[in-house]
Write an enzyme that holds these catalytic residues in place. Sequence first.
Site, PDB file in Angstrom:
ATOM      1  N   LYS A   7       0.844  -1.207   0.000  1.00  0.00           N
ATOM      2  CA  LYS A   7       0.000   0.000   0.000  1.00  0.00           C
ATOM      3  C   LYS A   7       0.875   1.251   0.000  1.00  0.00           C
ATOM      4  O   LYS A   7       0.640   2.198  -0.763  1.00  0.00           O
ATOM      5  CB  LYS A   7      -0.920  -0.002   1.233  1.00  0.00           C
ATOM      6  CG  LYS A   7      -2.054  -1.021   1.145  1.00  0.00           C
ATOM      7  CD  LYS A   7      -2.736  -1.265   2.487  1.00  0.00           C
ATOM      8  CE  LYS A   7      -3.795  -2.367   2.377  1.00  0.00           C
ATOM      9  NZ  LYS A   7      -4.406  -2.722   3.660  1.00  0.00           N
TER      10      LYS A   7
ATOM     11  N   GLN B 168      -3.842  -0.900   9.841  1.00  0.00           N
ATOM     12  CA  GLN B 168      -4.016  -2.281   9.366  1.00  0.00           C
ATOM     13  C   GLN B 168      -4.638  -3.158  10.459  1.00  0.00           C
ATOM     14  O   GLN B 168      -4.198  -3.133  11.614  1.00  0.00           O
ATOM     15  CB  GLN B 168      -2.653  -2.841   8.924  1.00  0.00           C
ATOM     16  CG  GLN B 168      -2.710  -4.209   8.281  1.00  0.00           C
ATOM     17  CD  GLN B 168      -3.384  -4.236   6.911  1.00  0.00           C
ATOM     18  OE1 GLN B 168      -3.522  -3.210   6.243  1.00  0.00           O
ATOM     19  NE2 GLN B 168      -3.823  -5.397   6.484  1.00  0.00           N
TER      20      GLN B 168
ATOM     21  N   ASP C 145     -10.346   3.733   4.632  1.00  0.00           N
ATOM     22  CA  ASP C 145     -10.790   2.336   4.709  1.00  0.00           C
ATOM     23  C   ASP C 145     -12.315   2.231   4.685  1.00  0.00           C
ATOM     24  O   ASP C 145     -12.861   1.154   4.445  1.00  0.00           O
ATOM     25  CB  ASP C 145     -10.317   1.715   6.038  1.00  0.00           C
ATOM     26  CG  ASP C 145      -9.122   0.798   5.870  1.00  0.00           C
ATOM     27  OD1 ASP C 145      -8.995   0.180   4.793  1.00  0.00           O
ATOM     28  OD2 ASP C 145      -8.324   0.700   6.816  1.00  0.00           O
TER      29      ASP C 145
HETATM   30  N1  GUN Z   1      -6.967  -6.139   7.016  1.00  0.00           N
HETATM   31  C1  GUN Z   1      -7.442  -6.885   5.996  1.00  0.00           C
HETATM   32  N2  GUN Z   1      -8.013  -6.100   5.061  1.00  0.00           N
HETATM   33  C2  GUN Z   1      -7.900  -4.838   5.493  1.00  0.00           C
HETATM   34  C3  GUN Z   1      -8.297  -3.586   4.959  1.00  0.00           C
HETATM   35  O1  GUN Z   1      -8.889  -3.469   3.896  1.00  0.00           O
HETATM   36  N3  GUN Z   1      -7.974  -2.504   5.717  1.00  0.00           N
HETATM   37  C4  GUN Z   1      -7.340  -2.605   6.912  1.00  0.00           C
HETATM   38  N4  GUN Z   1      -7.092  -1.491   7.580  1.00  0.00           N
HETATM   39  N5  GUN Z   1      -6.966  -3.750   7.438  1.00  0.00           N
HETATM   40  C5  GUN Z   1      -7.239  -4.859   6.731  1.00  0.00           C
END
Ligand code: GUN
Length: 301
Positions: free
Chosen positions: A55, A99, A122
């Site tokens: 990311k 995350q 998110d």
């Molecule tokens: N963990 C698994 N998928 C995601 C996501 O799309 N965003 C975040 N912040 N954590 C995750």
Amino acid sequence: MSEAKRIDGKAAAAAIIARMKDAARRLADDAGVKPGLAVVIVGEDPASQVYVSSKARMAEECGFHSAKHVLSADTSESDLLALVARLNDDPSIHGILVQLPLPRQIDANAVIRAISPEKDVDGFHLLNVGLIGTGDAASAFVPCTPAGSMILIRDVLGSDLSGKHAVVVGRSNIVGKPMAQLLLAANATVTIAHSRTMDLPAICRMADILVAAVGRPQMIRGDWVKEGAVVVDVGINRIDAPERGEGKTRLVGDVAYEEAASRAAAITPVPGGVGPMTIAMLMANTLVSAHRAAGWDAPKF
Ligand code: GUN
């Protein structure tokens, strides 16, 4: 039986990212605003590390300001909340991603609620969840995996899913529930199935659109898929692959791809399906946030 069309999420994501790079350049040149994304990871889960690094790398490739915060696994909730507060107040940051999952000493809901809804790229904050639930996805940040999945579905079936029965397998806040809301908003008839659902194969067989988001490798078999269905596989599971050599692994989805492809009309592969779209949507949400901060109309993807 013919083989399904393989939905190329990598190519779809690359096309969106190319458009985003142009839009980011225009915003920086003409409004003096460089989109900024902060990603925060707590602990050393290897899969999360890979996701977070990709990311942050993609944000840089898009010409964004990218800040990666790596915190130790024993970080306290109050320290994480203090970091979130700083990022909320930082005008160079337009998107904040913490995350998940978080270590057990931290209440993930408290952290999500602390992120400013205007920077919640998110789409997990209650305000954004509520906007999507009340049919106002256009002014919300939509969670990235469902948003990316919807674009892939739109590319195959168009944006009006009237008369289609969509079955979402999985009821997580990250994927299953928001995915169901987006399908509903696109006029599909939606069933949410999960681990307690009775006769899951029969429910799946009713689906014109089958979205698998359970996190169990190749759980959905070919004979669970209706002839001509569109199958979206959200799962990313690492399994042993002794055929590739000792100790080797490979990635598979929640769907048994080859079996399902012999019945579906179209299907997303793993890797190269939904995964790249998730990252592209995170960049899109960050770009939209930066446009809003500059008082500019946001681009649509
Ligand atoms: N963990 C698994 N998928 C995601 C996501 O799309 N965003 C975040 N912040 N954590 C995750």
